[in-house]
Design an enzyme around this catalytic site. Structure first.
Site, short mmCIF file in Angstrom:
data_model
loop_
_atom_site.label_atom_id
_atom_site.label_comp_id
_atom_site.label_asym_id
_atom_site.label_seq_id
_atom_site.Cartn_x
_atom_site.Cartn_y
_atom_site.Cartn_z
N ASP A 40 -48.33 -11.84 4.45
CA ASP A 40 -47.07 -12.43 4.90
C ASP A 40 -47.28 -13.19 6.20
OD1 ASP A 40 -45.68 -11.40 2.74
OD2 ASP A 40 -45.28 -9.50 3.76
N LYS A 93 -39.81 -12.35 -6.10
CA LYS A 93 -38.57 -11.57 -6.19
C LYS A 93 -37.41 -12.41 -6.70
CE LYS A 93 -39.76 -8.13 -2.64
NZ LYS A 93 -40.98 -8.70 -2.04
N TYR A 220 -43.59 4.14 5.52
CA TYR A 220 -44.95 4.14 5.01
C TYR A 220 -45.38 5.53 4.52
CZ TYR A 220 -45.41 -0.40 7.31
OH TYR A 220 -45.23 -1.70 7.69
#
Length: 275
Positions: A40, A93, A220
């Site tokens: 990203d 997405k 996470y």
């Protein structure tokens, strides 16, 4: 655990007819990697540098937010996928009606279907989103992942939403190859007293060996929690590998190797535990 989780990635290839699913499993088995890196970053130079650094250790990667995108970047990405033997996953997405997503998938600036083996979509529009995307992707041998769960705190993709996502996938097994999820989807969206014969691949974000979360609600878990305990297949890691400086190539490469080894060790423990 699902019976499919007692099988190796190589053995599971025969459970799939979709070419993209077969390619991913073959790549994972061949490279001994269940790591995907979510790159990203916004600059193509940084994107390509990270991909080249992590390429030897990943089974797939993705692109989504490049500011200076052009078709030459696609060619360079495809060249790197051949050089390092990884599958391309565009984390788009999609989330619109069938006709719109078909155009977004095939046309526009990115022309995703031309180069990405796998993409993903939110099931919120209903089955038409799968029909629209499959009309473009299926003839090209592409595969689709549905987002049945998310790794962010407070996500609404839970309960009946997740159940309906799995039911939609079961009705479109030729194109839907799996899910973005936090656990195996085995047994969900089925009638009682029926045997689950659908081997869906589970790709899981929110994986970290060091941090437990971030300031924006991301949560996470370790590769062992994801692969061994939750029955997922691929760990998706981003900032935990490339950090804040794309120029630190040696460090990025070392972190990718670290995550690859942790993910594969968890998988081997899962398979051996089921023997």
């Amino acid at each position: 655990m699902a019976s499919f989780l007692r099988q190796t990635y190589g053995q599971r290839i025969q459970n799939h007819t979709n070419p993209a699913a077969k390619l991913l499993l073959e790549t994972m088995e061949r490279k001994k990697s269940n790591l995907a890196v979510s790159v990203d970053v916004t600059k193509s130079k940084d994107f390509l540098a990270i991909i080249d650094a992590v390429g030897p250790f990943v089974c797939l990667t993705h692109v989504d937010i490049i500011e200076d995108f052009d078709q030459s970047l696609v060619q360079q990405l495809q060249d790197l996928s051949i050089k390092h033997d990884f599958v391309i996953f565009e984390d788009r997405k999609f989330a619109d009606i069938g006709n719109t997503v078909a155009l977004q998938y095939s046309s526009g600036v990115h022309k995703i279907a031309n180069w990405s083996h796998i993409t993903n979509a939110h099931p919120v529009p209903g089955p038409s989103i799968i029909s629209g995307l499959s009309s473009v992707g299926l003839p090209l041998g592409r595969g689709l992942l549905l987002l049945s769960e998310m790794s962010t705190k407070g996500a609404l993709a839970v309960g009946s939403y997740t159940q309906e996502a799995v039911r939609m996938a079961r009705a479109h097994r030729d194109f839907v190859i799996g899910f973005i999820a936090q656990r195996t989807m085995e047994g969900l969206g089925m009638q009682e007293n029926t045997v689950d014969k659908d081997d869906f691949l589970i790709l899981t974000p929110g994986v970290g060996l060091d941090a437990k979360g971030d300031a924006m609600g991301q949560q996470y878990r370790t590769p062992r929690q994801v692969i061994l305990e939750s029955g997922c297949d691929v760990i998706i890691v981003g900032r935990g590998i490339y950090g804040k400086d794309p120029g630190l190539v040696d460090e990025i490469r070392a972190q990718a190797k670290r995550y690859m080894e942790a993910g594969w060790e968890a998988y081997q423990d899962r398979v051996s535990a089921q023997a």
